[in-house]
Design a protein around this motif. Structure first.
Motif, PDB file in Angstrom:
ATOM      1  N   TRP A  75     -22.599   5.738   9.573  1.00 16.84           N
ATOM      2  CA  TRP A  75     -21.566   5.047   8.799  1.00 16.84           C
ATOM      3  C   TRP A  75     -21.706   3.563   9.105  1.00 16.84           C
ATOM      4  N   ASN A  76     -21.593   2.712   8.114  1.00 15.49           N
ATOM      5  CA  ASN A  76     -21.808   1.280   8.340  1.00 15.49           C
ATOM      6  C   ASN A  76     -20.598   0.575   8.960  1.00 15.49           C
ATOM      7  N   GLU A  77     -19.546   1.307   9.272  1.00 12.01           N
ATOM      8  CA  GLU A  77     -18.348   0.784   9.936  1.00 12.01           C
ATOM      9  C   GLU A  77     -17.663  -0.310   9.132  1.00 12.01           C
ATOM     10  N   SER A  78     -17.849  -0.249   7.849  1.00 12.87           N
ATOM     11  CA  SER A  78     -17.232  -1.212   6.949  1.00 12.87           C
ATOM     12  C   SER A  78     -15.995  -0.586   6.317  1.00 12.87           C
ATOM     13  N   VAL A  79     -15.489  -1.208   5.281  1.00 14.18           N
ATOM     14  CA  VAL A  79     -14.294  -0.707   4.606  1.00 14.18           C
ATOM     15  C   VAL A  79     -14.551   0.647   3.978  1.00 14.18           C
ATOM     16  N   ILE A  80     -13.477   1.393   3.780  1.00 17.43           N
ATOM     17  CA  ILE A  80     -13.528   2.668   3.083  1.00 17.43           C
ATOM     18  C   ILE A  80     -12.530   2.602   1.933  1.00 17.43           C
ATOM     19  N   GLN A  81     -12.572   3.594   1.056  1.00 16.58           N
ATOM     20  CA  GLN A  81     -11.566   3.745   0.008  1.00 16.58           C
ATOM     21  C   GLN A  81     -11.106   5.204   0.028  1.00 16.58           C
ATOM     22  N   PHE A  82     -10.037   5.479  -0.724  1.00 18.94           N
ATOM     23  CA  PHE A  82      -9.541   6.851  -0.803  1.00 18.94           C
ATOM     24  C   PHE A  82      -8.976   7.128  -2.189  1.00 18.94           C
ATOM     25  N   GLN A  83      -8.853   8.417  -2.488  1.00 17.11           N
ATOM     26  CA  GLN A  83      -8.294   8.890  -3.746  1.00 17.11           C
ATOM     27  C   GLN A  83      -7.399  10.072  -3.408  1.00 17.11           C
ATOM     28  N   VAL A  84      -6.192  10.090  -3.952  1.00 15.34           N
ATOM     29  CA  VAL A  84      -5.204  11.115  -3.614  1.00 15.34           C
ATOM     30  C   VAL A  84      -5.140  12.184  -4.708  1.00 15.34           C
ATOM     31  N   TYR A  85      -5.137  13.450  -4.280  1.00 17.70           N
ATOM     32  CA  TYR A  85      -4.992  14.605  -5.168  1.00 17.70           C
ATOM     33  C   TYR A  85      -3.637  15.230  -4.841  1.00 17.70           C
ATOM     34  N   TRP A  86      -2.810  15.395  -5.843  1.00 19.46           N
ATOM     35  CA  TRP A  86      -1.447  15.853  -5.588  1.00 19.46           C
ATOM     36  C   TRP A  86      -0.873  16.526  -6.841  1.00 19.46           C
ATOM     37  N   THR A  87       0.340  17.067  -6.699  1.00 22.20           N
ATOM     38  CA  THR A  87       1.039  17.684  -7.817  1.00 22.20           C
ATOM     39  C   THR A  87       2.542  17.558  -7.606  1.00 22.20           C
ATOM     40  N   THR A  88       3.302  18.070  -8.561  1.00 21.49           N
ATOM     41  CA  THR A  88       4.760  18.055  -8.503  1.00 21.49           C
ATOM     42  C   THR A  88       5.289  19.308  -9.201  1.00 21.49           C
ATOM     43  N   THR A  89       6.554  19.611  -8.982  1.00 20.58           N
ATOM     44  CA  THR A  89       7.163  20.759  -9.658  1.00 20.58           C
ATOM     45  C   THR A  89       7.986  20.320 -10.858  1.00 20.58           C
ATOM     46  N   ALA A  90       8.022  19.027 -11.147  1.00 21.86           N
ATOM     47  CA  ALA A  90       8.838  18.515 -12.250  1.00 21.86           C
ATOM     48  C   ALA A  90       7.963  18.107 -13.433  1.00 21.86           C
ATOM     49  N   THR A  91       8.564  18.129 -14.597  1.00 24.30           N
ATOM     50  CA  THR A  91       7.920  17.615 -15.794  1.00 24.30           C
ATOM     51  C   THR A  91       8.675  16.358 -16.194  1.00 24.30           C
ATOM     52  N   ASP A  92       8.104  15.230 -15.894  1.00 20.24           N
ATOM     53  CA  ASP A  92       8.726  13.949 -16.213  1.00 20.24           C
ATOM     54  C   ASP A  92       7.661  12.861 -16.134  1.00 20.24           C
ATOM     55  N   THR A  93       8.066  11.638 -16.240  1.00 19.48           N
ATOM     56  CA  THR A  93       7.111  10.521 -16.152  1.00 19.48           C
ATOM     57  C   THR A  93       7.635   9.523 -15.134  1.00 19.48           C
ATOM     58  N   ASP A  94       7.083   9.557 -13.964  1.00 22.07           N
ATOM     59  CA  ASP A  94       7.435   8.628 -12.904  1.00 22.07           C
ATOM     60  C   ASP A  94       6.212   8.419 -12.033  1.00 22.07           C
ATOM     61  N   SER A  95       6.372   7.756 -10.898  1.00 23.41           N
ATOM     62  CA  SER A  95       5.193   7.429 -10.091  1.00 23.41           C
ATOM     63  C   SER A  95       5.417   7.704  -8.610  1.00 23.41           C
ATOM     64  N   VAL A  96       4.288   7.877  -7.905  1.00 28.07           N
ATOM     65  CA  VAL A  96       4.297   8.080  -6.451  1.00 28.07           C
ATOM     66  C   VAL A  96       3.397   7.029  -5.821  1.00 28.07           C
ATOM     67  N   ASP A  97       3.859   6.459  -4.711  1.00 30.90           N
ATOM     68  CA  ASP A  97       3.091   5.459  -3.976  1.00 30.90           C
ATOM     69  C   ASP A  97       2.608   6.081  -2.671  1.00 30.90           C
ATOM     70  N   TRP A  98       1.284   6.211  -2.528  1.00 27.78           N
ATOM     71  CA  TRP A  98       0.668   6.762  -1.323  1.00 27.78           C
ATOM     72  C   TRP A  98       0.058   5.620  -0.529  1.00 27.78           C
ATOM     73  N   GLU A  99       0.157   5.669   0.790  1.00 27.07           N
ATOM     74  CA  GLU A  99      -0.444   4.656   1.660  1.00 27.07           C
ATOM     75  C   GLU A  99      -1.275   5.341   2.735  1.00 27.07           C
ATOM     76  N   LEU A 100      -2.420   4.740   3.046  1.00 28.48           N
ATOM     77  CA  LEU A 100      -3.297   5.277   4.079  1.00 28.48           C
ATOM     78  C   LEU A 100      -3.654   4.160   5.045  1.00 28.48           C
ATOM     79  N   ALA A 101      -3.617   4.471   6.335  1.00 31.48           N
ATOM     80  CA  ALA A 101      -4.012   3.541   7.395  1.00 31.48           C
ATOM     81  C   ALA A 101      -4.935   4.288   8.347  1.00 31.48           C
ATOM     82  N   ALA A 102      -5.802   3.530   9.061  1.00 34.69           N
ATOM     83  CA  ALA A 102      -6.781   4.177   9.941  1.00 34.69           C
ATOM     84  C   ALA A 102      -7.090   3.324  11.157  1.00 34.69           C
TER      85      ALA A 102
END
Length: 175
Positions: free
Chosen positions: A64-91
């Protein structure tokens, strides 16, 4: 043929490889059945009104080049609507004989929108660059994922299925 090449790679981290934090932890891993005989989901539920966290760790390959990384979140919900979720990752990385009583680096956030129905799979955009604090070869990198409930608009639990990490290598051989 070549089995591996230097460049960008991914690691899949399912929710059932993560644990709720001792303080402000999300719900424990839960199995959710959509319909008998169809895929079950194993999710971590993150509340709408409280910032909750889960953690996991990875030993990146030594190339690993020990440089920056990125991420992508896979998720779901039990509701049917239109809103947003904010995910944060630290390492933060910890080397041999290093203390694990260290602070995570600066968290990077990615926001994703609910766009259709309950139990649909949602996949966030790839995050911006995340700097791993104390990044080092031959270390264990600890991650903290959080739902920043104060910054999103979803009124129900966000069900984390997993995340995909993107990292870059500069070689293809273990040291």
């Amino acid at each position: 043929g070549t089995l591996a090449q230097a460049g960008k790679h991914t690691i899949w981290v399912p929710a059932n490889a993560m644990v709720p934090t001792k303080s402000n932890g999300c719900a424990a891993i839960t199995g959710v059945e959509t319909t008998a005989g169809k895929p079950d989901m194993y999710v971590l539920d993150f509340d709408a009104g409280t910032q909750e966290n889960a953690q996991f760790s990875i030993a990146f390959p030594s190339y690993w080049n020990e440089s920056v990384i990125q991420f992508q979140v896979y998720w779901t919900t039990t509701a049917t609507d239109t809103d947003s979720v904010d995910w944060e990752l630290a390492a933060v990385s910890v080397v041999d004989s290093g203390t694990m009583d260290v602070a995570f680096g600066t968290a990077v956030s990615v926001t994703d929108n609910v766009i259709s129905a309950a139990e649909d799979l949602y996949v966030s955009a790839v995050s911006g660059d995340l700097t791993v604090a104390s990044a080092a070869a031959n270390s264990v990198t600890f991650f903290n994922i959080e739902r920043d409930a104060g910054s999103d608009t979803m009124a129900e639990d966000a069900k984390l299925i997993g995340i995909k990490l993107f990292y870059t290598t500069d070689d293809v051989h273990e040291a």
